[in-house]
Design an enzyme around this catalytic site. Structure first.
Site, short mmCIF file in Angstrom:
data_model
loop_
_atom_site.label_atom_id
_atom_site.label_comp_id
_atom_site.label_asym_id
_atom_site.label_seq_id
_atom_site.Cartn_x
_atom_site.Cartn_y
_atom_site.Cartn_z
N TYR A 77 61.31 121.23 18.44
CA TYR A 77 61.35 121.14 16.98
C TYR A 77 62.67 121.68 16.46
O TYR A 77 63.13 122.73 16.92
CB TYR A 77 60.18 121.92 16.37
CG TYR A 77 59.85 121.52 14.96
CD1 TYR A 77 59.38 120.24 14.68
CD2 TYR A 77 59.99 122.41 13.91
CE1 TYR A 77 59.05 119.86 13.38
CE2 TYR A 77 59.66 122.05 12.60
CZ TYR A 77 59.20 120.77 12.35
OH TYR A 77 58.89 120.40 11.07
N ASN A 159 51.09 119.73 3.93
CA ASN A 159 50.51 118.46 3.47
C ASN A 159 50.60 118.28 1.96
O ASN A 159 51.00 117.21 1.47
CB ASN A 159 49.05 118.37 3.90
CG ASN A 159 48.89 118.13 5.39
OD1 ASN A 159 49.86 117.87 6.09
ND2 ASN A 159 47.67 118.22 5.88
N ARG A 210 44.67 101.45 10.55
CA ARG A 210 44.47 100.73 11.80
C ARG A 210 43.21 99.87 11.73
O ARG A 210 42.23 100.23 11.07
CB ARG A 210 44.36 101.70 12.98
CG ARG A 210 45.64 102.46 13.28
CD ARG A 210 45.54 103.14 14.64
NE ARG A 210 44.33 103.95 14.75
CZ ARG A 210 44.26 105.24 14.43
NH1 ARG A 210 45.32 105.86 13.96
NH2 ARG A 210 43.13 105.91 14.59
N ARG A 212 39.68 98.57 12.83
CA ARG A 212 38.56 99.31 13.41
C ARG A 212 37.26 98.60 13.05
O ARG A 212 37.22 97.81 12.10
CB ARG A 212 38.54 100.75 12.89
CG ARG A 212 38.36 100.83 11.38
CD ARG A 212 38.71 102.20 10.86
NE ARG A 212 40.16 102.42 10.90
CZ ARG A 212 40.74 103.62 10.96
NH1 ARG A 212 39.98 104.71 11.01
NH2 ARG A 212 42.03 103.74 10.97
N TYR A 285 58.63 110.10 7.01
CA TYR A 285 58.33 111.52 7.19
C TYR A 285 57.58 111.80 8.48
O TYR A 285 57.15 112.94 8.73
CB TYR A 285 57.57 112.06 5.98
CG TYR A 285 56.18 111.51 5.78
CD1 TYR A 285 55.06 112.22 6.21
CD2 TYR A 285 55.96 110.29 5.14
CE1 TYR A 285 53.78 111.73 6.03
CE2 TYR A 285 54.69 109.79 4.95
CZ TYR A 285 53.60 110.52 5.39
OH TYR A 285 52.33 110.03 5.20
N GLY A 286 57.42 110.79 9.32
CA GLY A 286 56.75 110.97 10.60
C GLY A 286 56.93 109.74 11.47
O GLY A 286 57.45 108.71 11.01
N MET A 288 54.31 108.58 14.27
CA MET A 288 53.17 108.74 15.16
C MET A 288 53.15 107.75 16.32
O MET A 288 52.61 108.05 17.38
CB MET A 288 51.87 108.66 14.36
CG MET A 288 51.62 109.86 13.47
SD MET A 288 50.00 109.84 12.68
CE MET A 288 50.24 108.56 11.45
N PHE A 310 62.61 112.16 5.37
CA PHE A 310 62.03 113.22 4.54
C PHE A 310 61.51 114.32 5.44
O PHE A 310 60.73 114.06 6.36
CB PHE A 310 60.89 112.68 3.67
CG PHE A 310 60.17 113.73 2.87
CD1 PHE A 310 60.53 113.99 1.56
CD2 PHE A 310 59.14 114.48 3.43
CE1 PHE A 310 59.88 114.97 0.82
CE2 PHE A 310 58.48 115.46 2.70
CZ PHE A 310 58.85 115.70 1.40
N TRP A 311 61.93 115.55 5.17
CA TRP A 311 61.47 116.70 5.95
C TRP A 311 61.20 117.84 4.99
O TRP A 311 62.12 118.41 4.40
CB TRP A 311 62.51 117.10 6.99
CG TRP A 311 62.08 118.16 7.95
CD1 TRP A 311 60.80 118.52 8.27
CD2 TRP A 311 62.93 119.00 8.73
NE1 TRP A 311 60.79 119.52 9.21
CE2 TRP A 311 62.09 119.84 9.52
CE3 TRP A 311 64.31 119.11 8.87
CZ2 TRP A 311 62.60 120.78 10.39
CZ3 TRP A 311 64.81 120.06 9.75
CH2 TRP A 311 63.97 120.88 10.51
#
Length: 382
Positions: A77, A159, A210, A212, A285-286, A288, A310-311
């Protein structure tokens, strides 16, 4: 005894208590392991070498186990705490954990804005929240929290602030209700907060989730409970026919899709980018999926797509005052009932402070780190 002397005596007693009777137990590490970060964690009992008499003493109430915490233990990190010998360790060490909520136990006489019993969160990351107690030298390094439960307080710094800043800090929104944002990972905790904040500002949201078996059930929860305007599947997200025939009817004739929020990457990212209107903005911001960002060239040339990272940790370092402002405004939204915490996403792990052995504490945290697919939060039982 005068009121003034009583207060001074109480303050002295509280400081004495913090030095002599409080048992500091922390999850510490002095090295990193990218393969199994639980191997570097140790439970350490100690008395702080400095600061307990002249510092604010804090009792930990709860802390989440976030991906950033795990990445720090792995050594990958970008933001890391300094390793020091302040905790009576043989080698420089750091206390794990970036986020959490605390109760003030005692304050020195120089502190005027906090008192015992107040709930606070750290202003910045790298605070070392995986501990029974912490000390803090400056009241300006803490943010006072009032009127929300510990689940909300323990997660608002990451969050809550992420969702609020994504929605509020980049786009000038039209209050008439024609503007949209699109986001992937629509079932994530951040996404659920995004949709609620957007709804409070009369912004429409298109959330992608996703595929499902219980898609309709999940979509209904996201729309009715968390305020998403429309939920679609990743299959629909990638279908050209859906984009040409169905999506315009969903959005409406005057719609402007001004913002895309990406925390997945790969094809999902490219597909939500295609839904942006001219001069739209993509914020990432991610990642995954662990797949790189891929954008059609034409979006940049002909539609003026802008794409930024974005962090929230870096934002807080760069502008601490905005972090405080963000936390206060998010808390106000919670208190006003405009947003709710997605508590069903949280798996609570109880740390029995007075009865759990060091081995049991370490096993509890290890289980939290290794359990995937849910947000683990450690609740300290006092």
């Amino acid at each position: 005894m005068s009121s003034f002397l009583s207060k001074r005596f109480l303050s002295f007693s509280q400081r004495a208590m913090s030095q002599e009777s409080l048992k500091f137990k922390s999850l510490i590490y002095s090295s990193h392991d990218s393969q199994d970060c639980t191997k570097v964690l140790k439970v350490h009992n100690y008395k702080p070498k400095k600061g307990s008499e002249t510092s604010i003493v804090l009792k930990t109430l709860a802390f989440p186990i976030n991906p950033s915490d795990i990445n720090q233990l792995e050594g990958v990190y970008p933001s890391k705490p300094d390793k020091v010998t302040d905790y009576s360790t043989d080698e420089p060490s750091a206390i794990a954990g970036n986020e959490g909520v605390f109760e003030v136990v005692s304050v020195p006489s120089s502190v005027s804005t906090l008192k015992p019993g107040d709930k606070v969160i750290p202003l910045q990351a790298n605070f070392g929240t995986w501990s029974t107690y912490r000390t803090c030298d400056k009241e300006s390094d803490l943010i006072k929290i009032e009127g929300v439960d510990i689940y909300t307080a323990a997660t608002v710094a990451v969050n809550g602030c992420t969702a609020y800043q994504l929605v509020n800090d980049y786009i000038n929104w039209d209050p008439k209700g024609n503007d949209w944002l699109v986001q992937n990972a629509g079932t994530s905790s951040v996404s659920k907060i995004v949709t609620q904040i957007a709804k409070a500002k009369n912004i429409n949201t298109l959330s992608v989730i996703r595929d499902r078996e219980n898609f309709e059930e999940v979509a209904e929860i996201l729309e009715k409970k968390y305020g998403a305007t429309k939920v679609i599947s990743e299959t629909e997200n990638g279908e050209k026919e859906f984009g040409k025939e169905v999506l315009p009817k969903v959005l409406g004739s005057n719609a402007q899709v001004k913002l895309a929020l990406n925390s997945v990457g790969g094809k999902s990212c490219a597909n939500i980018a295609r839904k942006l209107s001219k001069d739209g903005l993509m914020l990432t911001y991610g990642g995954m999926s662990k797949q790189p960002l891929t954008f059609p060239t034409g979006l940049f040339i002909f539609k003026g797509l802008k794409s930024h990272g974005f962090w929230v940790t870096e934002n807080s370092k760069r502008d601490p005052e905005n972090k405080i402002k963000t936390v206060n405004e998010v808390i106000e939204l919670y208190r006003d009932g405009k947003i709710i915490s997605p508590k069903e996403d949280i798996r609570a792990l109880e740390w029995d402070v007075n009865n759990a052995s060091d081995e049991e504490v370490l096993q509890l945290i290890t289980d939290g780190i290794k359990t995937k697919g849910t947000k683990n939060m450690v609740i300290l039982k006092w």
